[in-house]
Design an enzyme around this catalytic site. Structure first.
Site, PDB file in Angstrom:
ATOM      1  N   SER A  75       0.810  -1.215   0.000  1.00  0.00           N
ATOM      2  CA  SER A  75       0.000   0.000   0.000  1.00  0.00           C
ATOM      3  C   SER A  75       0.842   1.263   0.000  1.00  0.00           C
ATOM      4  O   SER A  75       0.418   2.298  -0.535  1.00  0.00           O
ATOM      5  CB  SER A  75      -0.935   0.016   1.225  1.00  0.00           C
ATOM      6  OG  SER A  75      -0.191  -0.057   2.435  1.00  0.00           O
ATOM      7  N   ASP A 104      -7.418   7.841   6.807  1.00  0.00           N
ATOM      8  CA  ASP A 104      -7.727   6.785   7.760  1.00  0.00           C
ATOM      9  C   ASP A 104      -6.916   6.904   9.038  1.00  0.00           C
ATOM     10  O   ASP A 104      -6.985   6.032   9.899  1.00  0.00           O
ATOM     11  CB  ASP A 104      -7.496   5.415   7.119  1.00  0.00           C
ATOM     12  CG  ASP A 104      -6.038   5.190   6.741  1.00  0.00           C
ATOM     13  OD1 ASP A 104      -5.265   6.162   6.743  1.00  0.00           O
ATOM     14  OD2 ASP A 104      -5.682   4.038   6.444  1.00  0.00           O
ATOM     15  N   HIS A 107      -2.425   5.390   7.200  1.00  0.00           N
ATOM     16  CA  HIS A 107      -1.503   5.504   6.078  1.00  0.00           C
ATOM     17  C   HIS A 107      -0.964   6.932   5.996  1.00  0.00           C
ATOM     18  O   HIS A 107      -1.598   7.870   6.477  1.00  0.00           O
ATOM     19  CB  HIS A 107      -2.205   5.136   4.764  1.00  0.00           C
ATOM     20  CG  HIS A 107      -2.458   3.665   4.623  1.00  0.00           C
ATOM     21  ND1 HIS A 107      -3.632   3.081   5.028  1.00  0.00           N
ATOM     22  CD2 HIS A 107      -1.681   2.663   4.130  1.00  0.00           C
ATOM     23  CE1 HIS A 107      -3.569   1.777   4.790  1.00  0.00           C
ATOM     24  NE2 HIS A 107      -2.404   1.500   4.251  1.00  0.00           N
TER      25      HIS A 107
END
Length: 332
Positions: free
Chosen positions: A75, A240, A243
């Site tokens: 990610s 979020d 991240h």
């Protein structure tokens, strides 16, 4: 046992089979995993958007055949946590590279959020499916999910080593951002923070050894974002609250750009090493352990079994405008 010897044992296990998780053991890693998952739920105040598609051509104003840049990994490589394509690490690297090289840069990102090192085989196969479109340089960012999902460190390094070997055999340069320091995740408390940091650094050091042995270069991410997250949590976290934000990704891209430029011979190599910056030629395992302990450190191969450890001077990256058509120039 020294950090260098642990890293060498893990790397040897990756090459010859066998080995395990290193000094922490399965039980300790299981506890770290539970705490990291709890930390995600605790700090997460929202849902991370899917990574925006950033593939395309950067630096269109420049003439000549475009350089080809590819990103692989998890990610972090994909850019999860930001909403604009220009805020992803791939776009930031492509934009900065275009300005440094004075050539346009074609970006392709095959990274997958949640990926572990065993997914690199699939990602590399995607990139090499068209021999006439092999990237000039590939940037890999992988490792955190291996730690949190208890992948044996030897297996993790074996997957990475094979991916780098395939890319190098295809003629592409490789730069790997090694496993970040999971001890910077809040709120993982002591002694679990210490365990997470130790395991992350063990993996990062072992990754460095196998990458250098396959002809790639590494840049340690380590706790690169740690001070920024601690000082500016609202700025450095994404939607979020877990991240990285655009500023966080810019910090990582700024650390990796000099090495990406150097492998393509568009970033000037210093004429001599700087002893006051603790640069030098060291046994590869020692260089790997040193790099894992200090974020932003580059390791590249010298004559075996030696490696060159260097702290490249960074340039500030500005965040590019939305879309892949506008390049962000690194400032002096």
């Amino acid at each position: 046992m020294s950090r260098a010897r642990v890293a060498r044992r893990i790397a040897a296990g990756a090459a010859y089979g066998g080995g395990g998780l290193g000094l922490l053991g399965v039980a300790a890693v299981g506890v770290v995993l539970a705490e990291v998952q709890l930390a995600k739920r605790s700090v997460g105040g929202g849902v991370a958007p899917l990574p925006p598609a950033a593939d395309g051509l950067y630096g269109r104003a420049f003439d000549g055949v475009p350089l080809r840049l590819a990103l692989l990994g998890d990610s972090t490589a994909a850019g999860q946590g930001v909403r604009r394509a220009g805020q992803t690490p791939g776009a930031l690297l492509a934009s900065g590279l275009a300005q440094v090289a004075e050539r346009s840069v074609e970006l392709r990102n095959v990274a997958l959020p949640g990926a572990r090192s065993d997914d690199l085989e699939r990602q590399v196969t995607l990139l090499l499916a068209h021999p006439g479109r092999v990237p000039d340089v590939c940037v890999l960012m992988i490792g955190a999910n291996d730690v949190t999902h208890r992948v044996p460190l030897t297996a993790s390094c074996r997957y990475l080593s094979e991916a780098v070997r395939r890319l190098r055999d295809a003629g592409t340069e490789v730069v790997v951002g090694t496993c970040p320091d999971l001890g910077t995740i809040e709120p993982v408390y002591q002694p679990l923070r210490w365990l997470a940091r130790r395991l992350s650094r063990q993996l990062a050091a072992a990754q460095t050894i196998v990458v250098v042995e396959q002809g790639g270069r590494t840049v340690s991410l380590g706790d690169l974002l740690g001070p920024e997250f601690a000082a500016n949590p609202r700025e450095m976290f994404g939607a979020d609250n877990y991240h990285p934000s655009a500023e966080g990704y810019a910090t990582a891209a700024m650390a990796m750009l000099p090495t990406v430029g150097a492998v393509l011979d568009v970033w000037p190599e210093p004429e001599r090493l700087e002893a006051d910056r603790r640069e030098g030629v060291l046994p590869v395992a020692v260089a790997a352990a040193e790099a894992a302990a200090e974020a932003g450190t580059e390791v590249t191969g010298a004559r075996a079994p030696w490696a060159l450890l260097r702290h490249r001077r960074r340039r500030r990256l500005t965040t590019p405008a939305p879309g892949p058509d506008v390049a962000a120039a690194p400032e002096g």
